[in-house]
Design a protein around this motif. Sequence first.
Motif, PDB file in Angstrom:
ATOM      1  N   THR A 162       0.095 -11.849  -2.206  1.00 25.45           N
ATOM      2  CA  THR A 162      -0.178 -10.827  -1.320  1.00 25.45           C
ATOM      3  C   THR A 162      -1.221  -9.822  -1.837  1.00 25.45           C
ATOM      4  OG1 THR A 162       2.168 -10.644  -0.356  1.00 25.45           O
ATOM      5  CG2 THR A 162       0.932  -8.803  -0.291  1.00 25.45           C
ATOM      6  N   VAL A 163      -1.133  -9.507  -3.422  1.00 27.06           N
ATOM      7  CA  VAL A 163      -1.918  -8.506  -3.930  1.00 27.06           C
ATOM      8  C   VAL A 163      -3.584  -9.255  -4.197  1.00 27.06           C
ATOM      9  CG1 VAL A 163      -2.620  -7.521  -6.140  1.00 27.06           C
ATOM     10  CG2 VAL A 163      -0.228  -7.177  -5.255  1.00 27.06           C
ATOM     11  N   ALA A 164      -3.395 -10.604  -4.187  1.00 27.27           N
ATOM     12  CA  ALA A 164      -4.722 -11.286  -4.332  1.00 27.27           C
ATOM     13  C   ALA A 164      -5.513 -11.176  -2.920  1.00 27.27           C
ATOM     14  CB  ALA A 164      -4.641 -12.802  -4.632  1.00 27.27           C
ATOM     15  N   VAL A 184      -7.123  -3.042  -3.352  1.00 28.13           N
ATOM     16  CA  VAL A 184      -6.319  -2.719  -4.463  1.00 28.13           C
ATOM     17  C   VAL A 184      -7.311  -3.758  -5.375  1.00 28.13           C
ATOM     18  CG1 VAL A 184      -3.865  -2.758  -3.332  1.00 28.13           C
ATOM     19  CG2 VAL A 184      -4.908  -4.973  -4.367  1.00 28.13           C
ATOM     20  N   VAL A 185      -6.769  -3.236  -6.618  1.00 26.09           N
ATOM     21  CA  VAL A 185      -7.486  -3.895  -7.653  1.00 26.09           C
ATOM     22  C   VAL A 185      -6.431  -4.307  -8.844  1.00 26.09           C
ATOM     23  CG1 VAL A 185      -9.652  -3.120  -7.775  1.00 26.09           C
ATOM     24  CG2 VAL A 185      -8.196  -1.847  -9.048  1.00 26.09           C
ATOM     25  N   ARG A 186      -6.254  -5.291  -9.473  1.00 35.93           N
ATOM     26  CA  ARG A 186      -5.449  -5.570 -10.644  1.00 35.93           C
ATOM     27  C   ARG A 186      -6.174  -5.290 -12.049  1.00 35.93           C
ATOM     28  NH1 ARG A 186      -3.396 -11.435  -8.767  1.00 35.93           N
ATOM     29  NH2 ARG A 186      -5.312 -11.637  -7.825  1.00 35.93           N
ATOM     30  N   GLU A 187      -5.516  -4.727 -12.914  1.00 39.89           N
ATOM     31  CA  GLU A 187      -5.908  -4.263 -14.280  1.00 39.89           C
ATOM     32  C   GLU A 187      -4.914  -4.568 -15.342  1.00 39.89           C
ATOM     33  OE1 GLU A 187      -8.191  -0.250 -12.491  1.00 39.89           O
ATOM     34  OE2 GLU A 187      -6.024  -0.219 -12.851  1.00 39.89           O
ATOM     35  N   GLY A 221       0.973  -7.512 -19.326  1.00 39.63           N
ATOM     36  CA  GLY A 221       1.137  -6.997 -18.035  1.00 39.63           C
ATOM     37  C   GLY A 221       0.039  -6.500 -17.369  1.00 39.63           C
ATOM     38  N   ARG A 222       0.286  -6.608 -16.130  1.00 41.27           N
ATOM     39  CA  ARG A 222      -0.775  -6.146 -14.911  1.00 41.27           C
ATOM     40  C   ARG A 222      -0.335  -5.113 -14.134  1.00 41.27           C
ATOM     41  NH1 ARG A 222      -5.663  -8.053 -15.854  1.00 41.27           N
ATOM     42  NH2 ARG A 222      -6.321  -8.522 -13.827  1.00 41.27           N
ATOM     43  N   ASN A 223      -1.328  -4.378 -13.823  1.00 36.48           N
ATOM     44  CA  ASN A 223      -1.052  -3.111 -13.001  1.00 36.48           C
ATOM     45  C   ASN A 223      -1.648  -3.481 -11.670  1.00 36.48           C
ATOM     46  OD1 ASN A 223       0.529  -1.528 -14.551  1.00 36.48           O
ATOM     47  ND2 ASN A 223      -1.323  -0.399 -15.211  1.00 36.48           N
ATOM     48  N   CYS A 224      -1.340  -2.886 -10.336  1.00 38.67           N
ATOM     49  CA  CYS A 224      -1.994  -3.080  -9.261  1.00 38.67           C
ATOM     50  C   CYS A 224      -2.200  -1.674  -9.139  1.00 38.67           C
ATOM     51  CB  CYS A 224      -1.038  -3.715  -8.518  1.00 38.67           C
ATOM     52  SG  CYS A 224      -1.712  -3.749  -6.502  1.00 38.67           S
ATOM     53  N   ARG A 225      -3.258  -1.340  -8.514  1.00 40.28           N
ATOM     54  CA  ARG A 225      -3.845  -0.193  -8.249  1.00 40.28           C
ATOM     55  C   ARG A 225      -4.753   0.110  -6.951  1.00 40.28           C
ATOM     56  NH1 ARG A 225      -8.709   2.387  -8.404  1.00 40.28           N
ATOM     57  NH2 ARG A 225      -9.561   1.065 -10.104  1.00 40.28           N
ATOM     58  N   LEU A 228       0.950  -1.180   0.085  1.00 41.27           N
ATOM     59  CA  LEU A 228      -0.134  -0.016   0.066  1.00 41.27           C
ATOM     60  C   LEU A 228       0.814   1.169  -0.087  1.00 41.27           C
ATOM     61  CD1 LEU A 228      -2.884  -0.840   2.507  1.00 41.27           C
ATOM     62  CD2 LEU A 228      -3.050  -0.960  -0.247  1.00 41.27           C
ATOM     63  N   VAL A 229       2.029   1.080   0.793  1.00 47.73           N
ATOM     64  CA  VAL A 229       2.716   2.497   0.654  1.00 47.73           C
ATOM     65  C   VAL A 229       3.444   2.819  -0.569  1.00 47.73           C
ATOM     66  CG1 VAL A 229       5.104   3.217   1.723  1.00 47.73           C
ATOM     67  CG2 VAL A 229       3.509   2.194   3.019  1.00 47.73           C
ATOM     68  N   ARG A 230       3.984   1.585  -1.107  1.00 47.94           N
ATOM     69  CA  ARG A 230       4.517   1.993  -2.522  1.00 47.94           C
ATOM     70  C   ARG A 230       3.503   2.451  -3.459  1.00 47.94           C
ATOM     71  NH1 ARG A 230       7.648  -0.367   0.293  1.00 47.94           N
ATOM     72  NH2 ARG A 230       9.965  -0.685  -0.168  1.00 47.94           N
ATOM     73  N   LEU A 231       2.364   1.859  -3.587  1.00 46.18           N
ATOM     74  CA  LEU A 231       1.427   2.117  -4.364  1.00 46.18           C
ATOM     75  C   LEU A 231       0.786   3.863  -4.191  1.00 46.18           C
ATOM     76  CD1 LEU A 231      -0.972  -0.995  -4.643  1.00 46.18           C
ATOM     77  CD2 LEU A 231       0.556  -0.139  -6.262  1.00 46.18           C
ATOM     78  N   SER A 232       0.926   4.251  -2.864  1.00 44.44           N
ATOM     79  CA  SER A 232       0.381   5.455  -2.379  1.00 44.44           C
ATOM     80  C   SER A 232       1.533   6.539  -2.999  1.00 44.44           C
ATOM     81  CB  SER A 232       0.404   5.608  -0.814  1.00 44.44           C
ATOM     82  OG  SER A 232       1.646   5.773  -0.153  1.00 44.44           O
ATOM     83  N   GLU A 233       2.743   5.950  -3.079  1.00 43.84           N
ATOM     84  CA  GLU A 233       3.906   7.226  -3.765  1.00 43.84           C
ATOM     85  C   GLU A 233       3.745   6.938  -5.139  1.00 43.84           C
ATOM     86  OE1 GLU A 233       7.060   4.985  -1.516  1.00 43.84           O
ATOM     87  OE2 GLU A 233       6.577   6.276   0.281  1.00 43.84           O
ATOM     88  N   SER A 234       2.925   6.251  -5.640  1.00 45.58           N
ATOM     89  CA  SER A 234       3.186   6.079  -7.326  1.00 45.58           C
ATOM     90  C   SER A 234       2.081   6.829  -8.024  1.00 45.58           C
ATOM     91  CB  SER A 234       2.826   4.526  -7.739  1.00 45.58           C
ATOM     92  OG  SER A 234       3.919   3.695  -7.431  1.00 45.58           O
ATOM     93  N   GLU A 235       2.302   7.435  -9.207  1.00 50.25           N
ATOM     94  CA  GLU A 235       1.195   7.981  -9.955  1.00 50.25           C
ATOM     95  C   GLU A 235      -0.163   7.472 -10.170  1.00 50.25           C
ATOM     96  OE1 GLU A 235       0.517  10.288 -14.216  1.00 50.25           O
ATOM     97  OE2 GLU A 235       2.759  10.075 -13.553  1.00 50.25           O
ATOM     98  N   GLY A 236      -1.213   7.753  -9.803  1.00 45.97           N
ATOM     99  CA  GLY A 236      -2.499   7.483  -9.774  1.00 45.97           C
ATOM    100  C   GLY A 236      -2.531   6.047  -8.877  1.00 45.97           C
ATOM    101  N   TRP A 237      -1.593   5.963  -7.901  1.00 45.04           N
ATOM    102  CA  TRP A 237      -1.736   4.949  -6.970  1.00 45.04           C
ATOM    103  C   TRP A 237      -1.673   3.622  -7.779  1.00 45.04           C
ATOM    104  CZ3 TRP A 237      -6.677   6.464  -3.955  1.00 45.04           C
ATOM    105  CH2 TRP A 237      -6.382   7.395  -3.072  1.00 45.04           C
ATOM    106  N   THR A 238      -0.903   3.288  -8.684  1.00 44.77           N
ATOM    107  CA  THR A 238      -0.843   2.366  -9.713  1.00 44.77           C
ATOM    108  C   THR A 238       0.718   1.948  -9.852  1.00 44.77           C
ATOM    109  OG1 THR A 238      -2.921   2.835 -10.615  1.00 44.77           O
ATOM    110  CG2 THR A 238      -1.607   1.337 -11.699  1.00 44.77           C
ATOM    111  N   MET A 239       0.768   0.646 -10.033  1.00 46.14           N
ATOM    112  CA  MET A 239       2.443   0.131 -10.325  1.00 46.14           C
ATOM    113  C   MET A 239       2.036  -1.090 -11.192  1.00 46.14           C
ATOM    114  SD  MET A 239       4.816   0.916  -7.136  1.00 46.14           S
ATOM    115  CE  MET A 239       6.443   0.332  -8.086  1.00 46.14           C
TER     116      MET A 239
END
Length: 149
Positions: free
Chosen positions: A77-79, A87-90, A98-102, A47-58
């Motif tokens: 972990t993401v599941a 989070v959601v995977r897109e 590829g898959r993103n995690c948001r 969650l921390v890494r996502l919060s620091e990423s643009e659009g909360w997505t990596m």
Amino acid sequence: MSDVKWLAADEQVAWRNYLRGSARLNAQIGNDLFEVHRLPLNKYEVLVRLSESEGWTMRMSDLADDLVHSRSRLTRTVASLEEEGLVVREACSGDGRGRNCRMTERGFELLKSLAPDHVDSVRRHLVDKIGREDLLTLGRIMDRLLDED
């Protein structure tokens, strides 16, 4: 075995202190977070890494690399975070493989509620014990290890 440059006694002590100290520190901080919020440290770090990423997505592969996790560990972990609605995977735009995690809004709200306790734990178990200057020195040392990649 004669070509091996064995660790000197003081180097061996330092190495083992590093291993034990880092394991204990991670356990203490992880236990503090779990006891109060019932969230394991590895999920918090996602969650921390996502919060620091643009659009909360990596991208999942970048997230795994950033966390120094295997792809399979991160997927599990993401599941779990996805089941909790954090989070959601897109699909990655422009790359069907590829898959993103948001992080969701719910994930961000949870992170905001956890962050003060987490920072307090880091301060109590690390910063207050070694001091700011040693913390900054430790950060520089660990950065050198990361530069090897």
